[in-house]
Design an enzyme around this catalytic site. Structure first.
Site, PDB file in Angstrom:
ATOM      1  N   ASP A 152       0.838  -1.197   0.000  1.00 38.08           N
ATOM      2  CA  ASP A 152       0.000   0.000   0.000  1.00 38.08           C
ATOM      3  C   ASP A 152       0.876   1.252   0.000  1.00 38.08           C
ATOM      4  O   ASP A 152       1.549   1.536   0.973  1.00 38.08           O
ATOM      5  CB  ASP A 152      -0.909  -0.027   1.239  1.00 38.08           C
ATOM      6  N   HIS A 169      -8.056  -0.514  -9.189  1.00 36.56           N
ATOM      7  CA  HIS A 169      -7.782   0.659  -8.372  1.00 36.56           C
ATOM      8  C   HIS A 169      -6.641   1.502  -8.954  1.00 36.56           C
ATOM      9  O   HIS A 169      -6.765   2.724  -9.048  1.00 36.56           O
ATOM     10  CB  HIS A 169      -7.446   0.216  -6.941  1.00 36.56           C
TER      11      HIS A 169
END
Lengths: 420, 420
Positions: free
Chosen positions: B239, B329
């Site tokens: 992330d 995403h």
């Protein structure tokens, strides 16, 4: 019990509008299977059994980093009892579902034991969908504890001490922090590892049990202070100086049970103790030191020079008053009976404050001993009668668990209770 | 504002029945004063002023331990924006009390700045009753942020972007995780240090403000993984790969504001994003990788070999479908406009599950940028329209703060807004 889905359908790579959610769910599940195999999770497709205990090395070599530190999980005792306390610990108490009988318990404990073997060695748990989060065990240990209902379900007699502690006047116990059938204590120096390991165990346990309560605890980060330094709690006190270390002569006598299915096991008392930091703040350092009987700076008794000096309870000051007040915590906690001792491994907690509060902090006090009624309860009874610290501390949760002995590579935690 | 009591009364050492609580409170307060002096907290008795900024070394030499690591707090920018993210961060949002005007704000910010100087250098805060808990800064930083009401109280115009973000369709925002007048972000590798520093700041702030919300976040422990490794969130994803590092060429342009009182400052968007781990669990690894557009194992784009490879959004598979799905995403987050970027420093959260839940986890997403409406909002709007991850994530909190510039040894945070 939740496992990875095993649909054999497989969709393509999606169209211009993208795969539907349903397609993703189905396609993903199968691809996930492939990925699990590619990661060497070769046991993922098989039901857990005592043969799932290969000692293969972690999938990724992270030697030399602190994250790779492993505490072996097998042995006479569960590894989490005596390992030097890790920086973070999450305690989760479960209630067994009504239909869980001895056979189901055996299945559950085999699964959890398999997970423990894998996770503590830095390998993904069975059906672990986030295997990368398993690669930094950071001294991960998992300790299982049994409440009275679990022992009943196993068909065994419940030890007399395996019950809520006697009521104490200071208690303000809340059901949401008390009791339970099955305890999972998951501890590691890495909080991400604690979170992931807890989740893996709960995923595999949830068909058998629901969560009753969960408490997150912390100490200083690993390496922040000298190895072996006694922890400080959020009152700023050195906490746990007088504590039979696993290396002390009578540790085994104090902690380990030596009869029946609990041979090699112990008991665990968990007390959630709210600490009123706001009112504690109104007290100066001298008052704080008198309340405990120790100096804040170094934890030395008020009559001594070093943390581990023996307190002189007979010492009087120039005008004849006891140097260590009659109601100081360390005087009240002490007994002439050396059997009234236990092994503590406390953690701090710090929850977000509620409306109008500035803090909601305290201590997850834990004590291991062979018999809580003979060792912990008398001390707590004395502190209940008189202890200056009671002014600023309130027990709001309490639980007692039997901690079964350790396990071997071809066994499981609880095998002495449940058999094969 | 709460300070140590200053009674001049002093009781004796107590009598046989022990000192009364009242006596302890009074006596203790004064002795506490002496102890503070003995610890070298020589400024404790004086009101804070800009001269309280001595750079004396920490009271206890813990050189060589990770706990002694210090991040200097002074400079053009607040130190917490660009420091390599610490293992733990607590975000506390405060509401100013009605009577707090510009003068009171100035006093508050002087006090907090003094606390920041002391605590980040490993010294006790003013009136710190647990000075021993200040000795392990472990890279402690404190970042202050201002909400719109604080700027209004200071009598300054409120920047157009300093307001709640535009509403997004995916939002399920709760007031208890949103907005506020004053933000304290306290981050360190040691959770005890974070707790203590937060408490010290809140003690000194509570006469001026009440707590609106508090969020605890964590990453991997310091040292558990290689330095500079991108964090993983609790979905197991790498992330934050595409993130302008403080060393990249256009970081300054993207992050720092260059006009008015915010010159050298920035803005901070905090989004509390609930992650549905239970439903995520139903998705296999392939579905997870398609949702994001990156491989789980190493974070590489589905078209690449390494985490930092540039994704090839044009690549098609053998039957003509995009390798990185249209709704992945990373495709939706990307803009041809290189100005639509921001600097992220996310933290995981993991709260105890509620009744019937197995987990209550997510991400404290944070983004720093010069202008949230020009940089963050367009990206979030695209993700709001279409992003596979929306199936498993829900924003439940949102806040925007102005992050004032750094400060010097004779100044305070917010001085460019409030003057001397």
């Amino acid at each position: 019990m939740t496992r990875a889905p095993r649909s054999s359908a497989r969709n393509g790579s999606g169209d211009a509008a993208g795969p539907s959610r349903r397609q993703l769910l189905i396609g993903g599940a199968v691809a996930g299977w492939g990925a699990a195999l590619a990661l060497g999770l070769d046991n993922a497709a098989r039901p857990p059994s005592s043969s799932d205990t290969s000692s293969a090395p972690p999938a990724q070599d992270i030697t030399g980093l602190r994250g790779s530190a492993v505490v072996p999980c097998h042995g006479e005792h569960q590894a989490g009892v005596t390992v030097a306390p890790q920086a973070r610990s999450t305690f989760t108490s479960l209630d067994l579902r009504d239909e869980v009988d001895a056979d189901a318990l055996r299945r559950l404990l085999r699964i959890l034991s398999s997970d423990i073997e894998r996770l503590t060695s830095g390998r993904a748990a069975l059906a672990d969908m986030e295997p990368e989060l398993a690669l930094t065990p950071s001294r991960l240990t998992v300790t299982l504890g049994f409440g009275p209902r679990l022992v009943q379900r196993a068909g065994a007699p419940v030890p007399g001490w395996l019950a809520p502690l006697p009521a104490f006047g200071v208690d303000r116990l809340l059901p949401q922090w008390s009791d339970g059938d099955l305890l999972l204590e998951v501890a590691s120096d890495d909080p991400v590892t604690v979170t992931h390991a807890t989740r893996m165990l709960l995923k595999n346990a949830r068909a058998f049990a629901t969560i009753r309560w969960q408490q997150h605890g912390f100490r200083h980060a690993y390496g922040a202070r000298p190895d072996g330094a006694t922890m400080r709690n959020l009152f700023g006190q050195v906490d746990g100086t007088v504590n039979p270390a696993p290396s002390t002569a009578d540790f085994d006598d104090l902690v380990w049970i030596r009869e029946g299915w609990l041979t090699g096991g112990t008991s665990l008392v968990i007390r959630r103790i709210a600490m009123d930091l706001e009112r504690w703040d109104l007290l100066g350092r001298d008052g704080r030191e008198q309340a405990v009987g120790r100096r804040l700076a170094d934890g030395a008794p008020l009559t001594g020079d070093g943390e581990h000096d023996e307190p002189d309870f007979a010492a009087r000051d120039g005008i004849g008053f006891p140097v260590i007040p009659m109601e100081a915590h360390i005087r009240r906690a002490r007994s002439a009976d050396t059997g009234q001792r236990f092994y503590r491994r406390a953690y701090n907690y710090d929850d977000p404050p509620g409306p109008g509060e500035t803090s909601r902090s305290g201590l997850i006090f834990t004590a291991f001993q062979a018999d809580p009624l003979a060792q912990f309860a008398p001390v707590q009874r004395r502190l209940d009668e008189l202890d200056l610290l009671n002014e600023w501390t309130t027990p709001i949760g309490s639980a007692v668990f039997a901690i079964p002995p350790g396990f071997t590579a071809d066994g499981f935690v609880g095998q002495t209770l449940l058999g094969r």
